[in-house]
Motif scaffolding. Sequence first.
Motif, mmCIF file in Angstrom:
data_model
loop_
_atom_site.group_PDB
_atom_site.id
_atom_site.type_symbol
_atom_site.label_atom_id
_atom_site.label_comp_id
_atom_site.label_asym_id
_atom_site.label_seq_id
_atom_site.Cartn_x
_atom_site.Cartn_y
_atom_site.Cartn_z
ATOM 1 N N THR A 91 59.601 22.299 -98.893
ATOM 2 C CA THR A 91 58.610 21.685 -99.959
ATOM 3 C C THR A 91 58.992 20.267 -100.481
ATOM 4 O OG1 THR A 91 59.572 22.674 -101.793
ATOM 5 C CG2 THR A 91 58.110 24.263 -100.640
ATOM 6 N N ASP A 92 59.755 19.461 -99.671
ATOM 7 C CA ASP A 92 60.096 18.275 -100.371
ATOM 8 C C ASP A 92 59.499 17.225 -99.463
ATOM 9 O OD1 ASP A 92 61.413 18.433 -97.773
ATOM 10 O OD2 ASP A 92 63.529 18.302 -98.390
ATOM 11 N N GLY A 93 58.388 17.453 -98.739
ATOM 12 C CA GLY A 93 57.682 16.565 -97.862
ATOM 13 C C GLY A 93 56.367 15.841 -98.561
ATOM 14 N N GLY A 94 56.319 16.391 -100.055
ATOM 15 C CA GLY A 94 55.257 15.741 -100.718
ATOM 16 C C GLY A 94 54.480 16.783 -101.273
ATOM 17 N N THR A 95 53.139 16.671 -102.019
ATOM 18 C CA THR A 95 52.473 17.750 -102.488
ATOM 19 C C THR A 95 51.203 17.752 -101.895
ATOM 20 O OG1 THR A 95 53.864 17.532 -104.302
ATOM 21 C CG2 THR A 95 51.652 18.648 -104.781
ATOM 22 N N VAL A 96 50.652 18.886 -101.642
ATOM 23 C CA VAL A 96 49.171 19.187 -101.216
ATOM 24 C C VAL A 96 48.711 19.899 -102.522
ATOM 25 C CG1 VAL A 96 47.761 20.541 -99.857
ATOM 26 C CG2 VAL A 96 49.517 19.441 -98.793
ATOM 27 N N ILE A 97 47.489 19.349 -102.770
ATOM 28 C CA ILE A 97 46.549 20.033 -103.868
ATOM 29 C C ILE A 97 45.447 20.953 -103.192
ATOM 30 C CG2 ILE A 97 45.241 17.905 -104.198
ATOM 31 C CD1 ILE A 97 46.014 20.618 -106.853
ATOM 32 N N GLY A 98 45.268 21.988 -103.455
ATOM 33 C CA GLY A 98 44.049 22.739 -102.900
ATOM 34 C C GLY A 98 43.348 23.955 -104.065
ATOM 35 N N PHE A 99 42.274 24.169 -103.306
ATOM 36 C CA PHE A 99 41.570 24.991 -104.193
ATOM 37 C C PHE A 99 41.109 26.273 -103.312
ATOM 38 C CE2 PHE A 99 40.843 20.614 -104.994
ATOM 39 C CZ PHE A 99 41.078 20.526 -106.412
ATOM 40 N N PHE A 100 41.223 27.595 -103.924
ATOM 41 C CA PHE A 100 41.188 28.812 -103.474
ATOM 42 C C PHE A 100 40.254 29.502 -104.214
ATOM 43 C CE2 PHE A 100 42.610 33.167 -102.716
ATOM 44 C CZ PHE A 100 43.343 33.075 -101.500
ATOM 45 N N ASP A 101 39.292 30.279 -103.040
ATOM 46 C CA ASP A 101 38.158 31.162 -103.641
ATOM 47 C C ASP A 101 37.803 32.023 -102.416
ATOM 48 O OD1 ASP A 101 36.665 32.288 -105.585
ATOM 49 O OD2 ASP A 101 35.118 31.021 -105.002
ATOM 50 N N ILE A 146 52.828 23.158 -102.323
ATOM 51 C CA ILE A 146 51.207 23.196 -102.532
ATOM 52 C C ILE A 146 50.985 23.794 -103.845
ATOM 53 C CG2 ILE A 146 49.468 24.664 -101.716
ATOM 54 C CD1 ILE A 146 51.078 25.093 -98.912
ATOM 55 N N LEU A 147 50.126 22.933 -104.281
ATOM 56 C CA LEU A 147 49.456 23.281 -105.733
ATOM 57 C C LEU A 147 48.268 23.934 -105.661
ATOM 58 C CD1 LEU A 147 49.974 20.323 -108.022
ATOM 59 C CD2 LEU A 147 51.650 22.398 -107.760
ATOM 60 N N LEU A 148 48.147 25.418 -105.901
ATOM 61 C CA LEU A 148 46.743 25.939 -105.656
ATOM 62 C C LEU A 148 45.997 26.487 -106.903
ATOM 63 C CD1 LEU A 148 45.487 27.330 -102.884
ATOM 64 C CD2 LEU A 148 46.812 29.423 -103.624
#
Length: 364
Positions: A190-200, A271-273
């Motif tokens: 998880t040290d390669g940056g951050t992905v922001i995502g939206f889940f539904d 990943i921020l979900l």
Amino acid sequence: MAEDRRKEIVRHLSEDDLDRLLAETDDDKISKRLTFVKRLYKGATLEDAADDVGRSSGTATRWARRWNEGGLGLLTPNFGGGRPPKLDEDEQDELIERLRDGQPWKSQEVQHLLSEKFDAEYHPHYLGTFLRDLGLSYAKPRPKRPHQPENPDEILEERVDDALDEDDQPHNKRAGDDGEGWVVDEDVCTDGGTVIGFFDASQPQPYDNSRRVWYVDDPHVERPLVKTEDSAVGFYAPNGESLVTFTEDETKERICEVLELIREQNPGKRILLVLDKHGSHIYEYTRKRAHQLGIDLIFLPSGSPHLNPIEKVWDYLKWTMCPIIVENEGEFKILVKDVFERITRRISYAQSWCEKFLDLQKLS
């Protein structure tokens, strides 16, 4: 404290002309209106100008609108002749306050109020004109979700900041959770940056009876309508790899399987979900598995689906697909995945969300 509202006023007459008319008139109604306009010329707020002539802020709004639209003729109608209004200005102000306290109102309810409290009755064809002249609007009411907090934006902003502030404690863990198993899997990086995502999850269907269609003489649809009972579970990632898949249900086990797919599609990054508080989402089983996969969950405030940009993706997907004819369920699912991929790559529904809620320095 009254809001300090300043109104852009059209100068149909010069101040000298206003002074001349004020000096010539002996009609108190006209005098008050001209004085009101003159105070607005001088830069007074609507409330202050209204107070100077003993009127309410509602009357001030109507007077300013009438003056801007029609000048002296619309602001000062001929008070000397014609049928007097059923409600004088004080009664109109009282009516507005009653309507404000109980809004929204059906037309029949307004008629009943006028009859019971003011002993007045308006023809149904004229009632709308009368109410619009009072400054009311006529539109479909927007439902208010009973469990939505007063400040959902502020709550979500705090939760995003909390997720971005990394510490030694698992973000998804809550007081009272089992202490075992809250460890990121060894093969997850998880040290390669951050992905922001939206889940539904959603249940799109390949038809829409509310959409207009062309026909010669019969608007009925006779062809069989393809339907699926499975749920489409989507992950919309503006700076990562989006995906959509179908599940037979939305249990915690199926949701965790989708989380595993999200991790496979977005390796090497935290990943921020963002997701709602569906029962299968907030269950400890789901939160723990998400942590093991290096996924931090950010739960939306209750009753706030408008704060999840993927809702717009679903809306556009359904609108795009409903006129397309498919032969079977398998073809429909392939179509959903294709359209979802094209939409999430071509349109950034999350741009304003990211600008409002994300601290880009913490994200980098």
